[in-house]
Structure formats: C-alpha cells, structure tokens
Motif scaffolding. Structure first.
Motif, PDB file in Angstrom:
ATOM      1  N   ARG A   1       6.059  15.677  -7.899  1.00 26.12           N
ATOM      2  CA  ARG A   1       6.098  16.188  -9.267  1.00 26.12           C
ATOM      3  C   ARG A   1       7.264  15.591 -10.054  1.00 26.12           C
ATOM      4  O   ARG A   1       7.122  15.251 -11.219  1.00 26.12           O
ATOM      5  N   ALA A   2       8.405  15.430  -9.406  1.00 27.70           N
ATOM      6  CA  ALA A   2       9.619  14.993 -10.103  1.00 27.70           C
ATOM      7  C   ALA A   2       9.805  13.475 -10.132  1.00 27.70           C
ATOM      8  O   ALA A   2      10.608  12.980 -10.910  1.00 27.70           O
ATOM      9  N   TYR A   3       9.087  12.724  -9.294  1.00 30.04           N
ATOM     10  CA  TYR A   3       9.318  11.281  -9.243  1.00 30.04           C
ATOM     11  C   TYR A   3       8.142  10.557  -8.610  1.00 30.04           C
ATOM     12  O   TYR A   3       7.284  11.167  -7.977  1.00 30.04           O
ATOM     13  N   ARG A   4       8.144   9.238  -8.788  1.00 32.01           N
ATOM     14  CA  ARG A   4       7.132   8.367  -8.215  1.00 32.01           C
ATOM     15  C   ARG A   4       7.821   7.107  -7.724  1.00 32.01           C
ATOM     16  O   ARG A   4       8.629   6.524  -8.448  1.00 32.01           O
ATOM     17  N   PHE A   5       7.482   6.691  -6.507  1.00 31.99           N
ATOM     18  CA  PHE A   5       8.026   5.461  -5.944  1.00 31.99           C
ATOM     19  C   PHE A   5       6.855   4.587  -5.525  1.00 31.99           C
ATOM     20  O   PHE A   5       5.988   5.021  -4.772  1.00 31.99           O
ATOM     21  N   TRP A   6       6.847   3.372  -6.031  1.00 32.43           N
ATOM     22  CA  TRP A   6       5.754   2.451  -5.759  1.00 32.43           C
ATOM     23  C   TRP A   6       6.283   1.319  -4.896  1.00 32.43           C
ATOM     24  O   TRP A   6       7.189   0.598  -5.300  1.00 32.43           O
TER      25      TRP A   6
ATOM     26  N   GLU B   1      14.306   3.121  -0.072  1.00 33.51           N
ATOM     27  CA  GLU B   1      15.523   3.352  -0.867  1.00 33.51           C
ATOM     28  C   GLU B   1      15.642   4.817  -1.281  1.00 33.51           C
ATOM     29  O   GLU B   1      16.738   5.385  -1.291  1.00 33.51           O
ATOM     30  N   HIS B   2      14.525   5.454  -1.597  1.00 28.26           N
ATOM     31  CA  HIS B   2      14.534   6.885  -1.917  1.00 28.26           C
ATOM     32  C   HIS B   2      15.110   7.671  -0.739  1.00 28.26           C
ATOM     33  O   HIS B   2      15.986   8.522  -0.919  1.00 28.26           O
ATOM     34  N   PHE B   3      14.619   7.391   0.467  1.00 26.08           N
ATOM     35  CA  PHE B   3      15.134   8.110   1.630  1.00 26.08           C
ATOM     36  C   PHE B   3      16.603   7.782   1.885  1.00 26.08           C
ATOM     37  O   PHE B   3      17.370   8.659   2.280  1.00 26.08           O
ATOM     38  N   ARG B   4      17.010   6.556   1.648  1.00 26.01           N
ATOM     39  CA  ARG B   4      18.421   6.186   1.815  1.00 26.01           C
ATOM     40  C   ARG B   4      19.299   7.089   0.949  1.00 26.01           C
ATOM     41  O   ARG B   4      20.341   7.575   1.383  1.00 26.01           O
ATOM     42  N   GLU B   5      18.877   7.358  -0.264  1.00 29.32           N
ATOM     43  CA  GLU B   5      19.639   8.220  -1.180  1.00 29.32           C
ATOM     44  C   GLU B   5      19.574   9.686  -0.746  1.00 29.32           C
ATOM     45  O   GLU B   5      20.581  10.373  -0.729  1.00 29.32           O
TER      46      GLU B   5
ATOM     47  N   PRO C   1       0.789  -1.228   0.000  1.00 30.33           N
ATOM     48  CA  PRO C   1       0.000   0.000   0.000  1.00 30.33           C
ATOM     49  C   PRO C   1       0.827   1.287   0.000  1.00 30.33           C
ATOM     50  O   PRO C   1       0.267   2.376   0.012  1.00 30.33           O
ATOM     51  N   VAL C   2       2.161   1.184  -0.009  1.00 25.62           N
ATOM     52  CA  VAL C   2       3.005   2.361   0.163  1.00 25.62           C
ATOM     53  C   VAL C   2       3.404   2.956  -1.184  1.00 25.62           C
ATOM     54  O   VAL C   2       3.804   2.234  -2.099  1.00 25.62           O
TER      55      VAL C   2
ATOM     56  N   ALA D   1       0.620   6.586   1.925  1.00 24.54           N
ATOM     57  CA  ALA D   1       0.913   7.425   0.759  1.00 24.54           C
ATOM     58  C   ALA D   1       1.496   8.752   1.203  1.00 24.54           C
ATOM     59  O   ALA D   1       1.085   9.326   2.207  1.00 24.54           O
ATOM     60  N   ILE D   2       2.473   9.225   0.434  1.00 23.16           N
ATOM     61  CA  ILE D   2       3.115  10.521   0.662  1.00 23.16           C
ATOM     62  C   ILE D   2       3.032  11.315  -0.634  1.00 23.16           C
ATOM     63  O   ILE D   2       3.507  10.838  -1.676  1.00 23.16           O
ATOM     64  N   VAL D   3       2.415  12.500  -0.567  1.00 21.92           N
ATOM     65  CA  VAL D   3       2.271  13.344  -1.753  1.00 21.92           C
ATOM     66  C   VAL D   3       2.606  14.789  -1.375  1.00 21.92           C
ATOM     67  O   VAL D   3       1.753  15.516  -0.862  1.00 21.92           O
ATOM     68  N   PRO D   4       3.862  15.205  -1.587  1.00 22.55           N
ATOM     69  CA  PRO D   4       4.215  16.604  -1.323  1.00 22.55           C
ATOM     70  C   PRO D   4       3.866  17.475  -2.533  1.00 22.55           C
ATOM     71  O   PRO D   4       4.183  17.135  -3.671  1.00 22.55           O
TER      72      PRO D   4
END
Length: 144
Positions: free
Chosen positions: A57-62, A69-73, A51-52, A137-140
């Motif tokens: 605007r610049a990217y999507r992580f499913w 992994e996004h946060f790790r980077e 469900p995460v 879900a996270i949507v900034p």
C-alpha cells in the motif's frame, strides 16, 4: 472466456519445495540476511524482463535490485517476518507458477524507534526457473 489450466503439473513435492522456499525467505528476513533474500528471488533469463516486484500500500519496488535494496534499508531497524505456518496455502497457477498465501505477523521499527507488530495477508508468486522455484512477486495486504 474459459482458461485452460495445467495447474496439476505442479507436484506435491514441488508444493513442499515452494513452501520451504517461502519459509527460508521468512527466516532470512527475520535474521536480516540479505544473502538469503538474494537467493530466494528470481533472476530474469537473458533477454527477458526482470520478473521481481514488491507492491504494498505504501510503496512499490520494480526489479530484483530494488527489492533487495528495500530489504537492506528495512534491516537497519527492527524487522521480523513470522508467518502462521499452519495457515500457509500454496495454490498452483499453472505448470510454472504458484500463489503463496500466508497470514504473517510483521514486526517493524526504524532504527532507534519502538517497533510495532501488524498482521498481513502476504501473497507471493513463485515461478519455476532454471535454478528451481523462486519468488517473483510479493504483495502484503494489511489484515486490519
């Protein structure tokens, strides 16, 4: 079409629990603590889809692992996540979901580069899980 809502079944105590979850996420992001990020994100029940997601605007992580992994980077550089606490709103969407709205100052910069601060209208969905409330879900949304 009329949609029947059971939103009232989310208690005031649960609203506070969701708020605390979000603030724990914010503190974990600013501290670059992946253990906190992993603890606030929802896990899929066996046999259910992940469900995460994190959509900007610049990217999507499913999926949970892609978001971690996004946060790790991101944590390799400058990253601060500072919500305006008095403006946080928690809106029940039903008995097992709530919308978190939080104007947030995000300071970001790649390793070795100068950081910049931007204001985002962060929207998140928290869901009730077997482990308690977790972020799905996270949507900034940029405020500018």
């Amino acid at each position: 079409m009329l949609i029947k809502s059971n939103a009232s079944s989310v208690t005031v105590a649960e609203i506070e629990e969701i708020r605390s979850l979000f603030l724990r996420q914010a503190a974990g992001e600013t501290a670059h603590d992946l253990n906190v990020i992993e603890s606030v994100l929802a896990h899929a029940p066996i046999g259910q889809p992940d469900p995460v997601n994190f959509v900007a605007r610049a990217y999507r992580f499913w999926g949970r692992e892609a978001v971690v992994e996004h946060f790790r980077e991101v944590f390799k550089g400058t990253w601060r996540f500072e919500p305006v606490e008095e403006e946080i709103r928690i809106l029940p969407l039903g008995p097992d979901a709530a919308h978190i709205y939080a104007p947030t100052h995000i300071t970001a910069g790649a390793p070795g580069k100068e950081a910049a601060t931007f204001t985002f209208l962060v929207n998140e969905i928290a869901i009730r899980t077997a482990e308690g409330w977790r972020i799905s879900a996270i949507v900034p949304v940029p405020a500018q």
